[in-house]
Design an enzyme around this catalytic site. Sequence first.
Site, PDB file in Angstrom:
ATOM      1  N   LYS A 152       0.816  -1.211   0.000  1.00 56.23           N
ATOM      2  CA  LYS A 152       0.000   0.000   0.000  1.00 56.23           C
ATOM      3  C   LYS A 152       0.853   1.268   0.000  1.00 56.23           C
ATOM      4  O   LYS A 152       1.119   1.847   1.046  1.00 56.23           O
ATOM      5  CB  LYS A 152      -0.956  -0.001   1.187  1.00 56.23           C
TER       6      LYS A 152
ATOM      7  N   GLY B  90       2.060  -6.129  10.121  1.00 56.65           N
ATOM      8  CA  GLY B  90       1.583  -7.498  10.291  1.00 56.65           C
ATOM      9  C   GLY B  90       2.263  -8.489   9.361  1.00 56.65           C
ATOM     10  O   GLY B  90       2.704  -9.562   9.778  1.00 56.65           O
TER      11      GLY B  90
ATOM     12  N   GLY C 290      -0.441   0.089  11.120  1.00 57.03           N
ATOM     13  CA  GLY C 290      -0.766   1.499  10.882  1.00 57.03           C
ATOM     14  C   GLY C 290      -0.243   2.395  11.991  1.00 57.03           C
ATOM     15  O   GLY C 290       0.303   3.470  11.729  1.00 57.03           O
TER      16      GLY C 290
HETATM   17  P1  ADP Z   1       2.813  -4.892   6.416  1.00 53.11           P
HETATM   18  O1  ADP Z   1       1.580  -5.676   6.757  1.00 53.11           O
HETATM   19  O2  ADP Z   1       4.042  -5.513   6.977  1.00 53.11           O
HETATM   20  O3  ADP Z   1       2.687  -3.424   6.716  1.00 53.11           O
HETATM   21  P2  ADP Z   1       1.942  -4.588   3.689  1.00 53.11           P
HETATM   22  O4  ADP Z   1       0.585  -5.048   4.058  1.00 53.11           O
HETATM   23  O5  ADP Z   1       2.122  -3.177   3.296  1.00 53.11           O
HETATM   24  O6  ADP Z   1       3.011  -4.981   4.822  1.00 53.11           O
HETATM   25  O7  ADP Z   1       2.483  -5.424   2.451  1.00 53.11           O
HETATM   26  C1  ADP Z   1       2.478  -6.828   2.398  1.00 53.11           C
HETATM   27  C2  ADP Z   1       1.850  -7.300   1.133  1.00 53.11           C
HETATM   28  O8  ADP Z   1       2.509  -6.752  -0.010  1.00 53.11           O
HETATM   29  C3  ADP Z   1       1.971  -8.794   0.998  1.00 53.11           C
HETATM   30  O9  ADP Z   1       0.668  -9.323   0.907  1.00 53.11           O
HETATM   31  C4  ADP Z   1       2.746  -8.995  -0.290  1.00 53.11           C
HETATM   32  O10 ADP Z   1       2.269 -10.082  -1.054  1.00 53.11           O
HETATM   33  C5  ADP Z   1       2.495  -7.701  -1.021  1.00 53.11           C
HETATM   34  N1  ADP Z   1       3.556  -7.399  -2.007  1.00 53.11           N
HETATM   35  C6  ADP Z   1       4.837  -7.104  -1.758  1.00 53.11           C
HETATM   36  N2  ADP Z   1       5.517  -6.918  -2.889  1.00 53.11           N
HETATM   37  C7  ADP Z   1       4.660  -7.102  -3.901  1.00 53.11           C
HETATM   38  C8  ADP Z   1       4.753  -7.031  -5.326  1.00 53.11           C
HETATM   39  N3  ADP Z   1       5.913  -6.736  -5.922  1.00 53.11           N
HETATM   40  N4  ADP Z   1       3.632  -7.249  -6.050  1.00 53.11           N
HETATM   41  C9  ADP Z   1       2.463  -7.543  -5.442  1.00 53.11           C
HETATM   42  N5  ADP Z   1       2.313  -7.623  -4.101  1.00 53.11           N
HETATM   43  C10 ADP Z   1       3.386  -7.400  -3.337  1.00 53.11           C
HETATM   44 MG    MG Z   2      -0.291  -5.970   5.746  1.00 53.11          MG
END
Ligand code: ADP
Ligand code: MG
Length: 395
Positions: free
Chosen positions: A196, A349, A372
């Site tokens: 995101k 997460g 967040g």
């Molecule tokens: P966090 O929960 O640690 O804050 P996010 O929710 O922002 O992390 O990101 C994790 C998600 O991003 C995972 O579901 C992963 O599959 C996705 N993701 C990471 N890199 C890519 C990519 N290049 N293309 C599509 N999805 C991705």
């Molecule tokens: Mg996440």
Amino acid sequence: MNHLTDVDVQNKRVLVRVDFNVPIEDGQVKDDTRLQAVLPTLEYLQKQGAKIILCSHLGKPKGKKVKELSLAPVAKKLSKILNKNVMFCPECIGDEVKKTIDGLSAGDMLLLENLRFHPGEQANDKEFARNLGELADVYVNDAFGVAHREHASVCGVTSFVPECCAGFLLQKEIDYLSKVLKSPKRPFVAVLGGSKVSSKLGVLYAFIDKVDKIIVGGAMANTFLAAQGYCLGRSKVEQELFQEALEIIVKAKDKKVGFYLPVDFICGTGVKEKIGKGVCPFQEVPANEMALDIGPATSFLYAEVLKDAKSVVWNGPMGAFENSAFAQGSLNLAEDIARVDGLTVVGGGDTDALVHRAGLRDKYSFISTGGGSFLRFMEGHPLPALVALENCAQK
Ligand code: ADP
Ligand code: MG
């Protein structure tokens, strides 16, 4: 802000806001990390002879009762962990709840039903907050995961309980995260990835004033490369953020902050598909494929960047790591950060799940329970939960 140890809780009704938003399958708690995280607070309150009333949200029931999102299985799991009966109340406000609480003895523990079954919770409704507050003599916030939410059980409630304080988990989160922000040993490296971009540009922008180097990976990196005119095939890209992405690159250059983007990718046709073209330089992503992980040259580069780091903050995987075909870049990074001789802090997460999967949880200085809230804190924003506790301490 009051500390838990400053407050007399003996025989008092103590309302504890926890984050028991855990995965539940077939009525069973699948991962109890969040339960374990608040044990120090719960065990302390028990020893001090408090009447403990736990409240939390679970999932997104949108203000209605949803059977699958009941917290009842969590009470069962917590009973097992503590080896003591944790009672469950099928409501979170009202006369029945009050009656149950009247029957509590010192050291007893009661878990209330999902707060979000009431629309007043997320609306920070005053009446709902009052109803919650009336249940207790002391309010303890130990839910860092929702500290950025202006919800009744996080903010409003503090106006209706005589004494409020932070629990041990919340305190620990603030201590670690403040430490790395206020007096970081240098070089200080921020690593950002995940999907995101819109929710993460703010923290990236703020980091430029604080860190020495910024590493970007995951779907985030796509937007930065595409904004500079590179073709990334069908990769996940947020076009409306191109302008902001370019501004960040310029700001980093002005402030002499190293800004590192992937130099190669692992490509495939979809997040759940197999590897397609596989390793390719970032200039050569096939038109019908997506960049789904950082490639080996990038892993090598990022390891170099991290080598002399003394502080690292990391949020967001480097690729679609849920699929083992696209997990290697994230696993490499997890190991490189684990090797850093300094303070290593992780939030988010999915990032937490990744570090867990890599078997490296105990190799990091601190793993935040926030996603967040972690980002908002890192951005330097005052968190609503902390402001509410601050105001309460002053009344
Ligand atoms: P966090 O929960 O640690 O804050 P996010 O929710 O922002 O992390 O990101 C994790 C998600 O991003 C995972 O579901 C992963 O599959 C996705 N993701 C990471 N890199 C890519 C990519 N290049 N293309 C599509 N999805 C991705
Ligand atoms: Mg996440």
